[in-house]
Design an enzyme around this catalytic site. Structure first.
Site, PDB file in Angstrom:
ATOM      1  N   CYS A 135       0.833  -1.197   0.000  1.00  0.00           N
ATOM      2  CA  CYS A 135       0.000   0.000   0.000  1.00  0.00           C
ATOM      3  C   CYS A 135       0.876   1.258   0.000  1.00  0.00           C
ATOM      4  CB  CYS A 135      -0.971  -0.040   1.176  1.00  0.00           C
ATOM      5  SG  CYS A 135      -2.350   1.114   1.014  1.00  0.00           S
ATOM      6  N   HIS A 194      -3.505  -5.690   0.723  1.00  0.00           N
ATOM      7  CA  HIS A 194      -2.831  -5.984   1.987  1.00  0.00           C
ATOM      8  C   HIS A 194      -2.779  -7.488   2.264  1.00  0.00           C
ATOM      9  CE1 HIS A 194      -2.464  -1.917   3.912  1.00  0.00           C
ATOM     10  NE2 HIS A 194      -3.396  -1.634   3.010  1.00  0.00           N
ATOM     11  N   GLU A 233      -0.827  -9.039   4.318  1.00  0.00           N
ATOM     12  CA  GLU A 233      -0.576  -9.274   5.740  1.00  0.00           C
ATOM     13  C   GLU A 233      -1.860  -9.249   6.560  1.00  0.00           C
ATOM     14  OE1 GLU A 233      -1.092  -4.884   5.783  1.00  0.00           O
ATOM     15  OE2 GLU A 233      -0.437  -6.398   4.350  1.00  0.00           O
TER      16      GLU A 233
END
Length: 269
Positions: free
Chosen positions: A104, A233, A235
């Site tokens: 990001c 994202h 993660e």
């Protein structure tokens, strides 16, 4: 077997560092540290002690002056208290075989620094940028991605598709010309693309493509394959219960597979 020492940089509005560190820990990193950017300046932390650098997402510098622009200037011009240009430290880190993952705002930082896409191995020369989503709004949703099997990216090896969240207001890739877009395709530097889950085809249709990026670009790599930047994202999908339909028994491959791939690559050296 190489020990994987992971550094997650935080500060100036970044707020996804804990998720990134957790993802690295559960993916097999031997050592994971979260450090503020100022720790690099003071000399308390040095990139030379690590071989995996994660630049996480978050509202870096409040997105003022354009996403990650202020951060890129900071990296370009900052010097440590010992007088060493921080950019030299970053160059040495990469030359020595380190891998870099920007997510990001971290992705935005990598393109503003010119570490991505580095067409013709022209590193630290800006070739693309990121701008406001075509929707003119902040997008917070889950998206389907396809990985490019021909890409040199070490993070996406063996990955076919992913289903992970996006949360950004400026994620549309802007290339300086059509030749740049063509070079991204020809050199397989497009590592990840937004797809229509029904057809499996790359799409620019909203909301499957949340920002309108041409060629459905969701992530880019460099010619070495050791740098990956992406807007979604991975993660944030680190456990099956993160899936929005997990109570209905629906799951998908965890987004952390990308981080695990990077760690496995380093351990194989």
């Amino acid at each position: 077997m190489t020990q994987v020492n992971t550094l997650v940089i935080t500060g100036y509005g970044t707020n996804c560092e804990v998720e990134c560190a957790h993802a690295a820990k559960i993916s097999g990193a031997d050592r994971v540290e979260i450090k503020h950017f100022s720790d690099l300046i003071s000399g308390d932390t040095s990139l030379t002690d690590f071989n995996f650098l994660i630049l996480p997402g978050g509202f870096l510098d409040g997105d003022d002056l354009g996403a990650a622009q202020a951060a890129a200037n900071r990296w370009r011009h900052a010097k440590t208290e010992q007088g060493e240009p921080l950019l030299d430290q970053l160059k040495t880190f990469f030359t020595n075989g380190g891998i870099i993952f920007g997510i990001c705002n971290g992705f935005q930082l990598l393109v503003k620094l010119g570490l991505l896409p580095a067409i013709d191995e022209l590193y630290f020369e800006r070739q693309v940028s990121l701008s406001h989503n075509d929707s003119a709004r902040y997008e917070d949703r889950w998206v389907h991605l396809a990985a490019n099997a021909k890409s040199p990216c070490v993070f996406t090896k063996g990955v076919e598709t992913l289903y992970i969240p996006v949360r950004h207001g400026e994620g549309k890739i802007i290339a300086k010309d059509e030749a740049t877009l063509a070079a991204l395709q020809e050199n397989n530097l497009i590592a990840l693309q937004y797809i229509d889950p029904e057809s499996g085809e790359v799409t620019q249709e909203y909301p499957m493509n949340p920002n309108g990026s041409p060629l459905g670009i969701a992530g880019l790599t460099d010619p070495s394959g050791r740098i990956l930047g992406m807007m979604p994202h991975p993660e944030a999908y680190n456990h099956p219960t993160n899936h929005p339909s997990w109570t209905a028994g629906k799951t998908a491959e965890l987004g952390t597979v990308l981080i695990k791939n990077g760690i496995d690559y380093l351990k194989s050296l």
